[in-house]
Design a protein around this motif. Structure first.
Motif, short mmCIF file in Angstrom:
data_model
loop_
_atom_site.label_atom_id
_atom_site.label_comp_id
_atom_site.label_asym_id
_atom_site.label_seq_id
_atom_site.Cartn_x
_atom_site.Cartn_y
_atom_site.Cartn_z
N TRP A 222 4.70 15.91 -7.30
CA TRP A 222 5.62 14.82 -7.59
C TRP A 222 5.16 14.12 -8.87
O TRP A 222 3.98 13.83 -9.04
CB TRP A 222 5.64 13.82 -6.44
CG TRP A 222 6.12 14.41 -5.14
CD1 TRP A 222 5.39 15.11 -4.22
CD2 TRP A 222 7.44 14.33 -4.63
NE1 TRP A 222 6.18 15.49 -3.17
CE2 TRP A 222 7.45 15.01 -3.38
CE3 TRP A 222 8.64 13.75 -5.07
CZ2 TRP A 222 8.60 15.13 -2.61
CZ3 TRP A 222 9.77 13.86 -4.31
CH2 TRP A 222 9.76 14.54 -3.09
N LYS A 223 6.12 13.81 -9.74
CA LYS A 223 5.79 13.22 -11.03
C LYS A 223 6.57 11.94 -11.26
O LYS A 223 7.77 11.86 -11.00
CB LYS A 223 6.09 14.20 -12.16
CG LYS A 223 5.57 13.76 -13.52
CD LYS A 223 5.77 14.83 -14.57
CE LYS A 223 5.19 14.41 -15.92
NZ LYS A 223 5.42 15.43 -16.97
N MET A 224 5.86 10.92 -11.73
CA MET A 224 6.47 9.63 -12.04
C MET A 224 6.15 9.27 -13.48
O MET A 224 4.99 9.05 -13.84
CB MET A 224 5.91 8.57 -11.09
CG MET A 224 6.55 7.22 -11.24
SD MET A 224 8.27 7.26 -10.75
CE MET A 224 8.64 5.52 -10.88
N ASP A 225 7.18 9.25 -14.34
CA ASP A 225 6.98 9.04 -15.77
C ASP A 225 7.01 7.58 -16.18
O ASP A 225 6.65 7.24 -17.31
CB ASP A 225 8.06 9.78 -16.56
CG ASP A 225 7.92 11.29 -16.44
OD1 ASP A 225 6.78 11.77 -16.31
OD2 ASP A 225 8.96 11.99 -16.46
N GLN A 226 7.48 6.71 -15.29
CA GLN A 226 7.53 5.29 -15.62
C GLN A 226 6.32 4.59 -15.00
O GLN A 226 5.94 4.89 -13.87
CB GLN A 226 8.83 4.68 -15.07
CG GLN A 226 10.08 5.29 -15.70
CD GLN A 226 11.28 5.19 -14.75
OE1 GLN A 226 11.31 5.88 -13.73
NE2 GLN A 226 12.25 4.37 -15.09
N PRO A 227 5.72 3.65 -15.72
CA PRO A 227 4.49 3.01 -15.20
C PRO A 227 4.79 2.04 -14.06
O PRO A 227 5.80 1.33 -14.07
CB PRO A 227 3.94 2.28 -16.42
CG PRO A 227 5.14 2.01 -17.28
CD PRO A 227 6.06 3.18 -17.07
N TYR A 228 3.88 2.00 -13.10
CA TYR A 228 4.02 1.10 -11.96
C TYR A 228 2.64 0.78 -11.41
O TYR A 228 1.65 1.43 -11.76
CB TYR A 228 4.94 1.71 -10.89
CG TYR A 228 4.47 3.01 -10.26
CD1 TYR A 228 4.09 3.07 -8.93
CD2 TYR A 228 4.42 4.20 -11.00
CE1 TYR A 228 3.69 4.26 -8.33
CE2 TYR A 228 4.01 5.39 -10.42
CZ TYR A 228 3.65 5.41 -9.08
OH TYR A 228 3.24 6.60 -8.50
N ALA A 229 2.57 -0.22 -10.56
CA ALA A 229 1.28 -0.73 -10.10
C ALA A 229 0.62 0.23 -9.12
O ALA A 229 1.30 0.87 -8.31
CB ALA A 229 1.46 -2.10 -9.46
#
Length: 820
Positions: A222-229
């Motif tokens: 799973w990939k998340m390209d937007q930054p988050y905490a």
């Protein structure tokens, strides 16, 4: 924690998790500064493999960082309770070992050189997460802080699914992967999960790859390209049915146990409409690449807004018959979605400023209800939340909304941050106007997108939107404590045609500055007067054409205050029929309920049984004193029509309950007719009505209804069995409790203990009393076991009176245990 009469109270079960939170006296603690940013997280790549037998996670982390402001030659990561196997610098595909020390909570790494601000580097860590070996302290809001949870991993509990899930807030994700576990950090992620191939996996972002490993496992990436905490990183693994929808081309999915598949659309189906509503309201389209909601077993909180993948506890589940009455989780679904703007898109800079996450999310429930269910629906939701703060937590009067002096971060997850904070925003919206308030929210979000925020930035955004100075408001409500106590009295002078309104703030300590409206009704017409109260006692005078029928202080019903209003009963009756708001009418109903021998009050209550809003219809019907002949004769024709024809099953049930209070056998046929309803609440009311007339018949019906009984119906059966003295019914309680979610157990336990108090069979008592205690102990994780002490004391007293010393001693031991 407070016990709720679900669907029979003006406050609904949707708030039960917060009513569980005990009010705790505050002790002086040290100032909690924001976490220093020595390094910035940039990207976190994880490879994790689950070991169900040991309940371990074997992980490899490649973490990209950069110094924030100063040159750095060392790095400190949060890594709780792990076994660290390797720490290395990762460059050009090569691992260069790095020196490190580890104290079981933090990993101290000596870097290979001094890195300059903005210069990226990557560290590699091989580790084992051992969540069950890590000694963590939970809180009333989040009952455990071990980060990673294996549910029924050995399948020992037949019928219970095998699941793995995570819960990161506040700083528990560092139990299952090393990170800088602070809310003022942001990272992109790639997470590869190796788990049994028969299970579905879920994590943040989108699924980029799946690989069958040939050994019964599969690796999903799973990939998340937007930054988050970091606290919003999540993982869930289990046998889930997945229902998929779309919103503006983005995936919207719901992960539930397969047996719940028939109800998933009805349960979560408003989600796309919520996404459209919030996107329009805020002027910011839902900012993430998907939105998924997953329901898991034994969750340690109510729900959690992990970015793109919200987790709900299993108490979310409702079947079609429960949903026929109402979706008790709708507000929470809205709450967690709204966090994807306030909390995920812009994240609190520090836990002290948690209000910028949670107060907004709490208020979003009111905003959604207002949009979806009209002004009365929004006011009802807002009133519920206000009452939770005002009624159940006197110690909270001493807490500031923004608090830098907390003990544990979880202490901030309380009625002040949630319910009080949401009502403060409601007052701010009223003061600024809806459009300006919405513009202020838009500015706060767009000015701090994918970054962090705090209450001062909310103030600045609202000031920019409105052109008004708001320091007085934020100093009073955000950086101060308490709320006003208002005493309101009135005097009319016929000679001068002057209406005087005396308002006094009776609370000790500070004086609140309060802008509000006073609505005056003269000759059937409303005059509005906008006023400010800035002293402990104020007098307002109005020259009028004639004596007013009503003076309605706080005409918008906006103030978060405890009020003592000295209006006459006749003025309240006038208020019901002429003042438009939900709370105007509710106040009148509450006043009339105590004066039902008065003809005007009685007629008003009967009229309120036909109010346009079903919540007020039920409130009016619940308040009827059916022992008074005048009330019975006036109300029964209305009640009979409502019981048969009302569009709300909850209103039908309230009518049946009111009719049942007559204990009149003339209505037995009605109860027997309505016992066949599809609505659990209607069936429960009908069963209680039968029990009031013919207990043997009620017992017979209860036996027929046992198999498919939930919520109010199961509680009604429990009440009948509890009074019956028939110990053969103990098995019903045992079976019901074993399959019941914790937020629905308390009434069942009450009936169980009542029936147990009536048996003298020592073996039977011991077996079932021990079972009851097992379920009571489930409440310890919420520090809520004390609610059962009076019931346990009742059992003890009855056993002592019956000269059953062994049973009495067992009950006494339980009283002592649950009192601690």
């Amino acid at each position: 924690m407070r016990k709720l009469s679900v669907n029979q109270s003006i406050i609904t079960i949707a708030y039960i998790l917060f009513l569980w939170l005990p009010a705790v006296a505050q002790q002086p603690v040290a100032y909690r500064a924001s976490a220093p940013k020595l390094h910035d997280l940039v990207h976190t790549a994880l490879e994790v493999r689950l070991d169900y037998a040991k309940q371990f996670l074997y992980g490899k982390a490649a973490i990209t960082l950069q110094p924030h402001a100063y040159p750095m030659d060392s790095l400190q990561l949060d890594a709780k309770g792990m076994e660290i196997r390797e720490v290395a610098l990762l460059a050009a595909g090569k691992h260069t070992p790095l020196q490190y020390s580890y104290d079981s909570l933090q990993l101290h790494i000596k870097l290979n050189k001094t890195y300059q601000p903005g210069e990226k580097y990557q560290v590699y860590i091989a580790y084992t997460s051992r969540p069950n070996l890590f000694k963590s302290e939970g809180s009333a809001a989040i009952s455990s802080a071990k980060g990673l949870y294996f549910i029924n991993p050995d399948s020992a509990n037949a019928g219970k699914p095998v699941q793995v899930w995570t819960q990161g807030e506040t700083e528990a994700n560092s139990v299952w992967f090393p990170t800088i576990d602070k809310p003022n950090q942001k990272t992109t992620t790639q997470i590869s999960i190796t788990a049994p191939a028969k299970y579905v996996t879920l994590s943040n972002g989108y699924l980029t790859a799946q690989h069958n490993n040939g050994d019964g496992t599969r690796t999903d990436t799973w990939k998340m390209d937007q930054p988050y905490a970091p606290y919003l990183v999540m993982m869930a693994v289990g046998n889930f049915y997945v229902h998929k929808e779309k919103w503006k081309g983005k995936e919207v999915s719901y992960y539930v146990e397969p047996v719940q598949a028939p109800y998933v659309k009805q349960l979560f189906g408003n989600t796309p409409e919520m996404m459209s509503f919030y996107s329009s309201l805020l002027g910011v389209d839902y900012p993430w690449n998907k939105y998924v909601q997953v329901v898991v077993r034994d969750f340690v909180s109510g729900a959690m807004e992990n970015t793109t993948a919200t987790v709900h506890g299993d108490f979310t589940y409702q079947n079609n018959r429960q949903l026929l009455d109402e979706n008790i989780w709708e507000g929470n679904i809205a709450h967690e979605l709204f966090h994807h703007w306030f909390g995920d898109y812009v994240t609190t800079e520090s836990w002290a400023n948690l209000t910028v996450n949670e107060s907004f999310a709490n208020y979003s429930e009111t905003l959604w209800s207002e949009y979806k269910h009209g002004a009365d629906g929004g006011d009802y939701t807002n009133y519920n939340a206000a009452q939770i703060y005002l009624t159940y937590s006197p110690e909270d009067e001493h807490k500031h909304l923004v608090r830098f002096d907390y003990d544990h971060a979880e202490d901030l997850m309380d009625r002040v941050t949630y319910q009080k904070g949401g009502r403060i925003l409601h007052m701010l919206r009223n003061y600024l106007g809806k459009e300006v308030f919405n513009k202020g929210m838009h500015l706060y979000l767009t000015q701090n997108a994918y970054k962090t925020g705090e209450a001062q930035q909310v103030r600045l955004a609202m000031e920019e939107a409105s052109g008004k100075d708001l320091n007085w408001f934020f100093d009073q409500w955000y950086y101060g404590s308490g709320h006003p106590y208002l005493d309101m009295q009135y005097a009319w002078d016929e000679a001068s045609k002057t209406q005087t309104v005396y308002i006094q703030q009776t609370q000790t300590g500070k004086t609140f500055t309060l802008p509000f409206a006073i609505d005056i009704y003269v000759n059937g017409k409303k005059e509005r007067h906008d006023v400010w109260m800035k002293t402990k006692a104020d007098t307002f005078r109005f020259v009028l054409a004639a004596k007013p029928q009503l003076v309605n202080v706080d005409g918008d019903k906006i103030l978060l205050a405890k009020k003592t209003d000295h209006k006459s009963l006749q003025e309240y009756v006038y208020q019901y029929f002429h003042a438009p708001l939900f709370l105007d009418r509710l106040e009148a109903i509450q006043q009339a309920a105590g004066a039902q021998q008065d003809g005007d009050a009685r007629n008003m209550l009967v009229a309120a049984c036909k109010d346009k809003f079903f919540r007020l219809r039920t409130a009016a019907m619940d308040s009827l004193n059916m022992q008074l002949p005048e009330v019975r004769s006036a109300a029964l024709p209305v009640l009979l029509a409502i019981a048969r024809n009302d569009s709300s099953t909850l209103a039908q049930a309230a009518a049946l309950n009111a009719i049942g209070r007559t204990k009149d056998s003339a209505y037995l046929s009605l109860f027997r007719e309505k016992i066949n309803s599809r609505s659990y609440s209607v069936q429960a009311a009908a069963l209680n009505g039968i029990a009031a007339i013919d207990m043997p018949m009620a017992l017979q019906y209860a036996g027929q209804l046992e198999k498919d009984s939930k919520d109010l119906l199961s509680w009604a059966i429990a009440g009948i069995y509890g009074r019956s003295g028939d110990t053969s019914k103990l098995a019903f309680f045992s079976k019901q409790l074993d399959g019941m979610f914790i937020n629905r157990k308390s009434r069942m336990i009450a009936g169980y203990l009542l029936l147990l108090s009536q048996t003298s069979n020592a073996d039977l008592f011991k077996t079932h009393f021990d079972n009851a205690l097992t379920h009571i102990r489930d409440y310890k994780q919420y520090k809520a076991q004390g609610r059962f002490v009076p019931l346990l004391q009742m059992v003890h007293d009855k056993k002592e009176a019956a000269h059953l010393p062994a049973q009495s001693a067992q009950a006494a031991t339980a009283v002592k245990e649950m009192s601690n």
